[in-house]
Write a protein that holds these residues in place. Structure first.
Motif, PDB file in Angstrom:
ATOM      1  N   LEU A  24     -50.854   0.522 -23.065  1.00 13.15           N
ATOM      2  CA  LEU A  24     -50.244  -0.821 -23.507  1.00 13.15           C
ATOM      3  C   LEU A  24     -50.539  -1.848 -22.837  1.00 13.15           C
ATOM      4  CD1 LEU A  24     -46.748   0.878 -24.329  1.00 13.15           C
ATOM      5  CD2 LEU A  24     -48.581   0.429 -26.136  1.00 13.15           C
ATOM      6  N   LYS A  25     -50.989  -2.892 -23.386  1.00 14.62           N
ATOM      7  CA  LYS A  25     -51.167  -4.273 -22.904  1.00 14.62           C
ATOM      8  C   LYS A  25     -49.621  -5.000 -22.729  1.00 14.62           C
ATOM      9  CE  LYS A  25     -53.538  -8.583 -23.477  1.00 14.62           C
ATOM     10  NZ  LYS A  25     -54.424  -9.086 -24.386  1.00 14.62           N
ATOM     11  N   ILE A  26     -49.113  -4.872 -21.321  1.00 15.22           N
ATOM     12  CA  ILE A  26     -47.776  -5.277 -20.904  1.00 15.22           C
ATOM     13  C   ILE A  26     -47.990  -6.106 -19.675  1.00 15.22           C
ATOM     14  CG2 ILE A  26     -45.200  -4.702 -20.685  1.00 15.22           C
ATOM     15  CD1 ILE A  26     -45.567  -2.232 -22.179  1.00 15.22           C
ATOM     16  N   GLU A  27     -47.212  -7.123 -19.884  1.00 10.90           N
ATOM     17  CA  GLU A  27     -47.099  -8.250 -18.549  1.00 10.90           C
ATOM     18  C   GLU A  27     -45.546  -7.853 -18.091  1.00 10.90           C
ATOM     19  OE1 GLU A  27     -47.846 -12.691 -17.142  1.00 10.90           O
ATOM     20  OE2 GLU A  27     -47.633 -12.259 -19.070  1.00 10.90           O
ATOM     21  N   PHE A  28     -45.634  -7.741 -16.746  1.00 11.57           N
ATOM     22  CA  PHE A  28     -44.207  -7.597 -16.048  1.00 11.57           C
ATOM     23  C   PHE A  28     -43.753  -8.842 -15.574  1.00 11.57           C
ATOM     24  CE2 PHE A  28     -46.166  -3.256 -17.063  1.00 11.57           C
ATOM     25  CZ  PHE A  28     -44.805  -2.628 -17.613  1.00 11.57           C
ATOM     26  N   ILE A  29     -42.854  -9.385 -15.569  1.00  5.30           N
ATOM     27  CA  ILE A  29     -42.278 -10.723 -14.810  1.00  5.30           C
ATOM     28  C   ILE A  29     -40.964 -10.478 -14.333  1.00  5.30           C
ATOM     29  CG2 ILE A  29     -41.815 -13.007 -15.001  1.00  5.30           C
ATOM     30  CD1 ILE A  29     -43.995 -13.038 -17.281  1.00  5.30           C
ATOM     31  N   ARG A  30     -40.845 -10.695 -13.047  1.00  5.37           N
ATOM     32  CA  ARG A  30     -39.492 -10.606 -12.365  1.00  5.37           C
ATOM     33  C   ARG A  30     -38.980 -12.100 -12.310  1.00  5.37           C
ATOM     34  NH1 ARG A  30     -38.538  -7.776  -6.847  1.00  5.37           N
ATOM     35  NH2 ARG A  30     -36.557  -7.996  -7.289  1.00  5.37           N
ATOM     36  N   ASP A  31     -38.079 -12.078 -13.279  1.00  2.24           N
ATOM     37  CA  ASP A  31     -37.670 -13.550 -13.658  1.00  2.24           C
ATOM     38  C   ASP A  31     -36.243 -13.576 -13.924  1.00  2.24           C
ATOM     39  OD1 ASP A  31     -37.569 -16.172 -13.304  1.00  2.24           O
ATOM     40  OD2 ASP A  31     -38.895 -16.504 -14.718  1.00  2.24           O
ATOM     41  N   ASP A  32     -35.557 -14.661 -13.963  1.00  2.00           N
ATOM     42  CA  ASP A  32     -34.089 -14.902 -14.632  1.00  2.00           C
ATOM     43  C   ASP A  32     -34.513 -14.968 -16.134  1.00  2.00           C
ATOM     44  OD1 ASP A  32     -31.836 -15.660 -15.627  1.00  2.00           O
ATOM     45  OD2 ASP A  32     -31.768 -17.836 -14.692  1.00  2.00           O
ATOM     46  N   ILE A  33     -33.703 -14.259 -16.861  1.00  3.53           N
ATOM     47  CA  ILE A  33     -34.097 -14.034 -18.481  1.00  3.53           C
ATOM     48  C   ILE A  33     -33.512 -15.435 -19.119  1.00  3.53           C
ATOM     49  CG2 ILE A  33     -33.875 -11.512 -18.373  1.00  3.53           C
ATOM     50  CD1 ILE A  33     -30.972 -11.720 -19.306  1.00  3.53           C
ATOM     51  N   PHE A  34     -32.569 -16.258 -18.492  1.00  2.00           N
ATOM     52  CA  PHE A  34     -32.312 -17.580 -19.051  1.00  2.00           C
ATOM     53  C   PHE A  34     -32.914 -18.731 -18.245  1.00  2.00           C
ATOM     54  CE2 PHE A  34     -28.354 -14.639 -19.523  1.00  2.00           C
ATOM     55  CZ  PHE A  34     -28.340 -14.809 -20.660  1.00  2.00           C
ATOM     56  N   SER A  35     -34.214 -18.681 -17.910  1.00  2.00           N
ATOM     57  CA  SER A  35     -34.873 -19.363 -17.181  1.00  2.00           C
ATOM     58  C   SER A  35     -35.374 -20.754 -18.228  1.00  2.00           C
ATOM     59  CB  SER A  35     -35.952 -18.819 -16.302  1.00  2.00           C
ATOM     60  OG  SER A  35     -36.970 -18.597 -17.189  1.00  2.00           O
ATOM     61  N   GLY A  36     -35.481 -20.454 -19.414  1.00  3.38           N
ATOM     62  CA  GLY A  36     -36.179 -21.344 -20.244  1.00  3.38           C
ATOM     63  C   GLY A  36     -37.377 -21.449 -20.090  1.00  3.38           C
ATOM     64  N   ARG A  37     -38.240 -20.691 -19.395  1.00  7.29           N
ATOM     65  CA  ARG A  37     -39.901 -20.543 -19.117  1.00  7.29           C
ATOM     66  C   ARG A  37     -40.553 -20.474 -20.342  1.00  7.29           C
ATOM     67  NH1 ARG A  37     -42.459 -16.380 -14.635  1.00  7.29           N
ATOM     68  NH2 ARG A  37     -44.796 -16.697 -15.472  1.00  7.29           N
ATOM     69  N   ARG A  38     -41.795 -21.028 -20.688  1.00  8.58           N
ATOM     70  CA  ARG A  38     -42.513 -20.772 -21.513  1.00  8.58           C
ATOM     71  C   ARG A  38     -43.408 -19.650 -21.232  1.00  8.58           C
ATOM     72  NH1 ARG A  38     -44.958 -23.493 -26.080  1.00  8.58           N
ATOM     73  NH2 ARG A  38     -42.813 -24.651 -26.089  1.00  8.58           N
ATOM     74  N   TYR A  39     -43.581 -18.503 -22.031  1.00 10.41           N
ATOM     75  CA  TYR A  39     -44.379 -17.255 -21.719  1.00 10.41           C
ATOM     76  C   TYR A  39     -45.761 -17.240 -22.799  1.00 10.41           C
ATOM     77  CZ  TYR A  39     -40.551 -15.815 -19.054  1.00 10.41           C
ATOM     78  OH  TYR A  39     -39.463 -15.691 -18.190  1.00 10.41           O
ATOM     79  N   PHE A  40     -46.004 -17.998 -23.741  1.00  9.72           N
ATOM     80  CA  PHE A  40     -47.065 -17.789 -24.671  1.00  9.72           C
ATOM     81  C   PHE A  40     -47.547 -19.213 -25.275  1.00  9.72           C
ATOM     82  CE2 PHE A  40     -43.793 -14.390 -25.803  1.00  9.72           C
ATOM     83  CZ  PHE A  40     -44.760 -13.326 -25.311  1.00  9.72           C
ATOM     84  N   CYS A  41     -49.072 -19.243 -25.268  1.00  9.61           N
ATOM     85  CA  CYS A  41     -49.583 -20.285 -25.651  1.00  9.61           C
ATOM     86  C   CYS A  41     -49.200 -20.694 -27.106  1.00  9.61           C
ATOM     87  CB  CYS A  41     -51.139 -19.898 -25.681  1.00  9.61           C
ATOM     88  SG  CYS A  41     -51.922 -19.400 -24.140  1.00  9.61           S
ATOM     89  N   ASP A  42     -49.730 -21.926 -27.382  1.00 10.41           N
ATOM     90  CA  ASP A  42     -49.204 -22.527 -28.666  1.00 10.41           C
ATOM     91  C   ASP A  42     -49.797 -21.879 -29.767  1.00 10.41           C
ATOM     92  OD1 ASP A  42     -47.847 -24.338 -27.332  1.00 10.41           O
ATOM     93  OD2 ASP A  42     -49.201 -25.974 -27.515  1.00 10.41           O
ATOM     94  N   ASP A  43     -50.913 -21.331 -29.779  1.00 12.75           N
ATOM     95  CA  ASP A  43     -51.494 -20.359 -30.965  1.00 12.75           C
ATOM     96  C   ASP A  43     -50.865 -18.851 -31.024  1.00 12.75           C
ATOM     97  OD1 ASP A  43     -52.774 -19.395 -28.786  1.00 12.75           O
ATOM     98  OD2 ASP A  43     -54.734 -19.652 -29.644  1.00 12.75           O
ATOM     99  N   GLU A  44     -49.993 -18.569 -30.142  1.00 10.98           N
ATOM    100  CA  GLU A  44     -49.791 -17.160 -30.248  1.00 10.98           C
ATOM    101  C   GLU A  44     -48.179 -16.976 -30.613  1.00 10.98           C
ATOM    102  OE1 GLU A  44     -49.388 -13.462 -27.092  1.00 10.98           O
ATOM    103  OE2 GLU A  44     -49.914 -15.398 -26.462  1.00 10.98           O
ATOM    104  N   ALA A  45     -48.059 -16.166 -31.800  1.00  8.71           N
ATOM    105  CA  ALA A  45     -46.646 -16.051 -32.514  1.00  8.71           C
ATOM    106  C   ALA A  45     -46.139 -14.924 -31.510  1.00  8.71           C
ATOM    107  CB  ALA A  45     -46.669 -15.491 -33.787  1.00  8.71           C
ATOM    108  N   ALA A  46     -44.841 -15.170 -31.515  1.00 12.97           N
ATOM    109  CA  ALA A  46     -43.957 -13.820 -30.462  1.00 12.97           C
ATOM    110  C   ALA A  46     -42.615 -13.610 -31.275  1.00 12.97           C
ATOM    111  CB  ALA A  46     -43.745 -14.745 -29.173  1.00 12.97           C
ATOM    112  N   PHE A  47     -42.185 -12.311 -31.173  1.00 13.25           N
ATOM    113  CA  PHE A  47     -41.151 -12.034 -31.432  1.00 13.25           C
ATOM    114  C   PHE A  47     -40.236 -11.282 -30.278  1.00 13.25           C
ATOM    115  CE2 PHE A  47     -37.976  -8.932 -33.263  1.00 13.25           C
ATOM    116  CZ  PHE A  47     -37.587  -9.406 -34.801  1.00 13.25           C
TER     117      PHE A  47
END
Length: 305
Positions: A111-134
């Protein structure tokens, strides 16, 4: 919650208590709702075979995936449903151990998975503008808002938290698990039947923080207080010190006296109408609400661009 073994012990205790007391097991209720989510997710993201999006796929972002078992049961089916040539999965969690367990499984399955240790309420942008996310947030984690104890509806806190989630991607859908049962007596009974899920924080301190041998996780007992109205309910989780403690944390002396009260966190439940109002103010439109009609809901929202 930290450590798969500790979680397993706490969950086993909750199941045991549920069998004895007849209280609803929140985990089982949510699993049934996620199965409905898996069945409908392609409709939510407008997955048409003639559309380019079907080939690319839709990426999945999960805030707080938790244990390997939870990931396998609730998140993996979504990845399978939405996988495409360029889609991926991003998992955000504070627990290095939980993320590590999932990483071992994902590498075995390719599987293609990225693992990030971070605050889940950080408000960070994780995806490029042309990438749809669920985007998914299970386990009623959304209800643990970092907001003061208050006797008024936490609308601003809910709206701001939803805006932070919305910032994860320019184009996204969001599935948020919440508690919707606003009966105070039921909530108080439920949480007090399962105190290990709140007091676990002290065992985590013992295992992961630089505390000396004088710190005793057994020196605390759990107490809940419930407030609210017809739109929301707030459960205030408190730890009460049972005996005097004098220990060192990171080289600093900490003194706790018997009877001291420590505010651990809040757990909020919301009516369907209240969360929909907040979602609208945060820039979402509600496209579905999955409910077991006994207090567990999953709200499916679409970001308005």
């Amino acid at each position: 919650m930290s450590g798969a073994l500790l979680w397993a012990k706490a969950e086993a205790q909750r199941i045991s208590n549920a069998l004895v007391t007849g209280t609803t097991n929140m985990v089982d209720a949510e699993l049934k709702l996620t199965q409905k989510l898996h069945e409908r997710v392609r409709d939510y993201v407008q997955w048409y075979h003639q559309d380019e999006r079907c080939r690319k796929g839709v990426s999945v972002l999960e805030y707080g995936p938790g244990t390997l078992r939870a990931f396998q049961q609730k998140t993996l089916p979504l990845i399978t449903c939405l996988r495409g040539e360029t889609s991926r999965c991003t998992l955000v969690d504070r627990s290095k151990e939980f993320l590590g367990d999932i990483a071992q499984m994902s590498s075995a399955l390719g599987l293609k998975i990225e693992f990030i240790r971070d605050d889940i309420f950080s408000g960070r942008r994780y995806f490029c503008d042309d990438e749809a996310a669920f985007v998914v947030m299970y386990g009623r984690t959304f209800g643990n808002l970092a907001t003061p104890i208050n006797d008024t509806p936490p609308m601003e806190a809910v709206v701001e938290t939803l805006k932070k989630i919305a910032n994860s991607a320019k184009r996204c859908w969001v599935a948020i698990s919440i508690g919707s049962d606003l009966r105070r007596d039921v909530a108080k009974s439920y949480y007090e039947t399962h105190p290990e899920f709140q007091l676990n924080v002290f065992y985590r301190m013992k295992a992961e923080l630089p505390v000396d041998a004088n710190f005793d996780p057994e020196a605390f007992e759990y107490e809940s207080d419930v407030r609210g109205e017809d739109q929301y309910m707030q459960v205030i989780h408190t730890a009460v010190v049972k005996r005097d403690l004098d220990f060192c944390l990171g080289g600093k002396e900490i003194i706790l006296l018997s009877g001291d009260r420590l505010h651990l966190k809040n757990s909020f439940s919301f009516s369907e109408l209240f969360l929909k109002k907040c979602a609208h103010r945060a820039g979402f439109v509600s496209i579905d609400v999955l409910s077991d009609n006994t207090g567990s809901d999953i709200h499916v929202l679409e970001k308005v661009n």
